[in-house]
Motif scaffolding. Sequence first.
Motif, PDB file in Angstrom:
ATOM      1  N   THR A  99     -35.599  -3.034  18.566  1.00 29.49           N
ATOM      2  CA  THR A  99     -35.187  -4.343  19.074  1.00 29.49           C
ATOM      3  C   THR A  99     -34.629  -4.208  20.483  1.00 29.49           C
ATOM      4  O   THR A  99     -34.986  -4.980  21.380  1.00 29.49           O
ATOM      5  CB  THR A  99     -34.138  -4.985  18.152  1.00 29.49           C
ATOM      6  N   GLY A 100     -33.771  -3.217  20.692  1.00 26.50           N
ATOM      7  CA  GLY A 100     -33.180  -3.023  22.010  1.00 26.50           C
ATOM      8  C   GLY A 100     -34.189  -2.607  23.064  1.00 26.50           C
ATOM      9  O   GLY A 100     -34.260  -3.191  24.152  1.00 26.50           O
ATOM     10  N   VAL A 101     -35.017  -1.610  22.742  1.00 26.90           N
ATOM     11  CA  VAL A 101     -35.974  -1.086  23.726  1.00 26.90           C
ATOM     12  C   VAL A 101     -37.039  -2.120  24.054  1.00 26.90           C
ATOM     13  O   VAL A 101     -37.324  -2.396  25.233  1.00 26.90           O
ATOM     14  CB  VAL A 101     -36.612   0.219  23.194  1.00 26.90           C
ATOM     15  N   MET A 102     -37.642  -2.698  23.035  1.00 25.90           N
ATOM     16  CA  MET A 102     -38.720  -3.655  23.281  1.00 25.90           C
ATOM     17  C   MET A 102     -38.168  -4.981  23.809  1.00 25.90           C
ATOM     18  O   MET A 102     -38.847  -5.674  24.572  1.00 25.90           O
ATOM     19  CB  MET A 102     -39.543  -3.876  22.014  1.00 25.90           C
ATOM     20  N   GLY A 103     -36.950  -5.337  23.428  1.00 31.29           N
ATOM     21  CA  GLY A 103     -36.323  -6.534  23.994  1.00 31.29           C
ATOM     22  C   GLY A 103     -36.077  -6.382  25.485  1.00 31.29           C
ATOM     23  O   GLY A 103     -36.298  -7.319  26.255  1.00 31.29           O
ATOM     24  N   LYS A 104     -35.656  -5.202  25.909  1.00 38.99           N
ATOM     25  CA  LYS A 104     -35.453  -4.941  27.338  1.00 38.99           C
ATOM     26  C   LYS A 104     -36.782  -4.992  28.092  1.00 38.99           C
ATOM     27  O   LYS A 104     -36.855  -5.555  29.189  1.00 38.99           O
ATOM     28  CB  LYS A 104     -34.781  -3.592  27.528  1.00 38.99           C
ATOM     29  N   ARG A 105     -37.820  -4.414  27.500  1.00 37.31           N
ATOM     30  CA  ARG A 105     -39.144  -4.459  28.130  1.00 37.31           C
ATOM     31  C   ARG A 105     -39.665  -5.892  28.222  1.00 37.31           C
ATOM     32  O   ARG A 105     -40.262  -6.286  29.229  1.00 37.31           O
ATOM     33  CB  ARG A 105     -40.142  -3.601  27.358  1.00 37.31           C
ATOM     34  N   PHE A 106     -39.444  -6.690  27.179  1.00 40.04           N
ATOM     35  CA  PHE A 106     -39.881  -8.083  27.200  1.00 40.04           C
ATOM     36  C   PHE A 106     -39.104  -8.887  28.229  1.00 40.04           C
ATOM     37  O   PHE A 106     -39.672  -9.712  28.948  1.00 40.04           O
ATOM     38  CB  PHE A 106     -39.723  -8.711  25.814  1.00 40.04           C
ATOM     39  N   TYR A 107     -37.818  -8.632  28.327  1.00 36.05           N
ATOM     40  CA  TYR A 107     -36.985  -9.345  29.300  1.00 36.05           C
ATOM     41  C   TYR A 107     -37.436  -9.042  30.727  1.00 36.05           C
ATOM     42  O   TYR A 107     -37.431  -9.923  31.580  1.00 36.05           O
ATOM     43  CB  TYR A 107     -35.512  -8.957  29.105  1.00 36.05           C
ATOM     44  N   GLY A 108     -37.827  -7.807  30.978  1.00 33.10           N
ATOM     45  CA  GLY A 108     -38.264  -7.421  32.319  1.00 33.10           C
ATOM     46  C   GLY A 108     -39.656  -7.904  32.670  1.00 33.10           C
ATOM     47  O   GLY A 108     -39.924  -8.290  33.810  1.00 33.10           O
ATOM     48  N   ALA A 119     -40.338  -6.829  19.717  1.00 34.40           N
ATOM     49  CA  ALA A 119     -38.916  -7.182  19.751  1.00 34.40           C
ATOM     50  C   ALA A 119     -38.600  -8.250  18.709  1.00 34.40           C
ATOM     51  O   ALA A 119     -37.593  -8.163  18.006  1.00 34.40           O
ATOM     52  CB  ALA A 119     -38.517  -7.654  21.145  1.00 34.40           C
ATOM     53  N   GLY A 120     -39.465  -9.251  18.602  1.00 33.14           N
ATOM     54  CA  GLY A 120     -39.248 -10.320  17.630  1.00 33.14           C
ATOM     55  C   GLY A 120     -39.328  -9.839  16.194  1.00 33.14           C
ATOM     56  O   GLY A 120     -38.472 -10.157  15.363  1.00 33.14           O
ATOM     57  N   VAL A 121     -40.355  -9.040  15.890  1.00 36.33           N
ATOM     58  CA  VAL A 121     -40.511  -8.523  14.531  1.00 36.33           C
ATOM     59  C   VAL A 121     -39.360  -7.575  14.185  1.00 36.33           C
ATOM     60  O   VAL A 121     -38.833  -7.605  13.073  1.00 36.33           O
ATOM     61  CB  VAL A 121     -41.881  -7.825  14.384  1.00 36.33           C
TER      62      VAL A 121
END
Length: 140
Positions: A99-108, A119-121
């Motif tokens: 969640t943290g790693v993919m959320g950061k990638r999605f945010y960027g 991140a969502g899943v």
Amino acid sequence: MFIYLLLPQLVFCNSSVVQHSDSPLGILAHVTNMSVDWVGYGYAALIATGGVVGYAKAGSVPSLAAGLLFGGLAGFGAYQISNDPNNVWVSLATSGALTGVMGKRFYGSRKFMPAGLMAGVSLLMVGKLSLALLQKPQES
């Protein structure tokens, strides 16, 4: 490949063999219904598949390595939950890290595929595991 390693475990992990002398062949297979974490196994397969697809489309070896590593950890966590529903820590740590790693990638990047989807899943998985942890009374 991942599913071929997982399938025998899914089939045989919930079975116990009871000996009966009056049964043909001397054995009677009795299958117990333990709760299998199908959502966790599906999540693990999604992670591993994402790593393989990332490698196939872009030739990304880090994507393959991370997908197989985190998919394996999520599969191991689902196996632990299937054996003991209170043992959610490996699954929770794996889904929290993703969640943290993919959320950061999605945010960027603001790209839904693959970072936003994962991140969502992963966030949904963290929510599911947190609710399961809060609903079950802990034995001491």
